[in-house]
Every structure is written in structure tokens, then in C-alpha cells.
Design a protein around this motif. Structure first.
Motif, PDB file in Angstrom:
ATOM      1  N   UNK A 220     -26.000  17.829 -59.911  1.00 30.71           N
ATOM      2  CA  UNK A 220     -25.797  17.115 -61.180  1.00 30.71           C
ATOM      3  C   UNK A 220     -25.386  15.659 -60.925  1.00 30.71           C
ATOM      4  N   UNK A 221     -24.548  15.442 -59.925  1.00 35.32           N
ATOM      5  CA  UNK A 221     -24.143  14.067 -59.573  1.00 35.32           C
ATOM      6  C   UNK A 221     -25.364  13.267 -59.108  1.00 35.32           C
TER       7      UNK A 221
ATOM      8  N   UNK B 184     -13.938  20.064 -58.396  1.00 34.37           N
ATOM      9  CA  UNK B 184     -14.640  18.926 -58.999  1.00 34.37           C
ATOM     10  C   UNK B 184     -14.784  19.139 -60.497  1.00 34.37           C
ATOM     11  N   UNK B 185     -14.675  18.044 -61.236  1.00 37.11           N
ATOM     12  CA  UNK B 185     -14.789  18.051 -62.697  1.00 37.11           C
ATOM     13  C   UNK B 185     -15.715  16.914 -63.121  1.00 37.11           C
TER      14      UNK B 185
ATOM     15  N   UNK C 142     -22.755  23.403 -55.111  1.00 36.77           N
ATOM     16  CA  UNK C 142     -24.131  22.911 -54.898  1.00 36.77           C
ATOM     17  C   UNK C 142     -24.725  22.379 -56.203  1.00 36.77           C
ATOM     18  N   UNK C 143     -24.533  23.145 -57.278  1.00 36.93           N
ATOM     19  CA  UNK C 143     -25.054  22.705 -58.585  1.00 36.93           C
ATOM     20  C   UNK C 143     -24.351  21.433 -59.045  1.00 36.93           C
TER      21      UNK C 143
ATOM     22  N   UNK D  93     -16.993  22.192 -64.281  1.00 35.35           N
ATOM     23  CA  UNK D  93     -16.044  22.299 -63.172  1.00 35.35           C
ATOM     24  C   UNK D  93     -16.518  23.306 -62.132  1.00 35.35           C
ATOM     25  N   UNK D  94     -16.061  23.088 -60.896  1.00 31.76           N
ATOM     26  CA  UNK D  94     -16.378  24.030 -59.816  1.00 31.76           C
ATOM     27  C   UNK D  94     -15.267  25.069 -59.657  1.00 31.76           C
TER      28      UNK D  94
END
Length: 200
Positions: A65-66, A81-82, A60-61, A40-41
């Protein structure tokens, strides 16, 4: 005898279906199932340990990953985001653990597309009337929110055609027994154990 690879188990269902109760009852006394840990962000809350509650990353990370297909599914919720990290899930499966993922239907479809051998379980109440009763009985939601949850439940029912199993939660103990039985049966499949026959 070589260690048998675990199964990825995805459970979904509308809010009010009683997923948490069924899952906790089903996992009592089972040491072969663990929950997946999400990325999670959002910022960690007090007492949340990185890698336990969540893997905490910056935006950013997460985007990286996406882009690199490191997530089995991802979504945004309340401006954060999750996602489900593929590497963590694969590591646990290779260790012989069954990994449990409790996510909504859209995320479950993403997982199903990336890992078609995942076991997809949809849990529902006996009827829409009972779902409405349960939502009202919680006393936590406004009328508007209850209506929204019921509309969403109907949408989820219409989208749930890719699940392998449906558990009807009219009795939590019975539903938990069904859930546990599915995990056991999936781990006894011929395909997973046929190598033992050649060792005889």
C-alpha cells in the motif's frame, strides 16, 4: 441538486490539548462528519471488527500500500505500522461526508502534501503552563514522560506552520463551537457551491 463533496478535516495538537473532548462535543448532533478508519498491521483485539476499528492487514500488504501510494500518511508506532487509506477517505468524501482525521503533525504534513485542499486544524491549550498542569492532573504519566510530552509539544508548535486554523482550548464548549463553525464555513465556500448558481 448534485451532492456536494465532503471535506477532509485534519486535527492535530499536543497530548493534553483536549482534542478528544473538543471533537466529541463538536460532533454532537452532526451527522455530516465521520472518522477515518486507519489501516494497521497490529493484531485485532477482542471485539474489534475489521473495517470498523481498523482495517487489519499484514506487513507485506501494508508495504504494498505504501509503494502504490494507497495511503495518505503512514507511521510506525510501538513496532506496528499505521496509515490512512486514500480509497476509504475518497469514497466517504464522494458520498458527501466530511472525514475527520486525528493525527500527529508529521502525518498531517504528509496528508497536506497529498491533499492540499484538506482543512488543517491545530488545537492547543492557552499556554505551556496550562498544558503542563493538564498533563500532571491526569495522573497517568511519569515525570519523565511529562517532560518528553512538553518537549514534543514545543517541537509540534515549531512545525505547525502549514495549518489553516488554530483553536485555543481554554473552554471545551467554546473550542467545540469554533471547531463546528470551521466545518460549516468550509462547506459553504463559493468554490464548492458555485455549480448551484448555474442551475438557477
Amino acid at each position: 441538486m448534485a451532492k456536494q463533496r465532503g471535506k477532509l478535516i485534519v486535527i492535530s495538537g499536543p497530548s493534553g490539548a483536549g482534542k478528544s473532548t473538543v471533537v466529541s462535543k463538536a460532533l454532537e448532533g452532526r451527522s455530516d462528519v465521520c472518522f477515518s478508519v486507519s489501516v494497521t498491521t497490529r493484531k485485532p483485539r477482542p471485539n474489534e471488527v475489521d473495517g470498523k476499528a481498523y482495517f487489519f492487514v499484514d506487513l507485506d500488504r501494508f508495504r504494498e500500500m505504501v509503494e502504490n501510494d494507497e495511503l495518505l500518511e503512514h507511521a510506525e508506532y510501538v513496532a506496528n505500522s499505521y496509515g490512512t487509506p486514500r480509497a476509504y477517505v475518497e469514497k466517504k468524501l464522494d458520498e458527501g461526508m466530511n472525514v475527520l482525521l486525528d493525527i500527529e503533525v508529521q502525518g498531517a504534513r504528509q496528508v497536506h502534501e497529498k491533499m492540499p485542499d484538506a482543512v488543517m486544524i491545530f488545537i492547543i491549550p492557552p499556554s505551556m503552563e496550562i498544558l503542563e498542569q493538564r498533563l500532571r492532573g491526569r495522573g497517568t504519566d511519569s515525570e519523565r514522560k511529562i517532560e518528553a510530552r512538553l518537549i514534543r509539544a514545543k517541537q509540534e508548535y515549531a512545525e505547525a506552520d502549514f495549518y489553516d486554523y488554530i483553536i485555543i482550548n481554554d473552554d471545551a464548549d467554546k473550542a467545540a463551537a469554533e471547531f463546528s463553525a470551521i466545518i460549516t464555513a468550509e462547506n459553504c465556500k463559493y468554490e464548492l457551491r458555485k455549480n448551484i448558481l448555474s442551475e438557477v
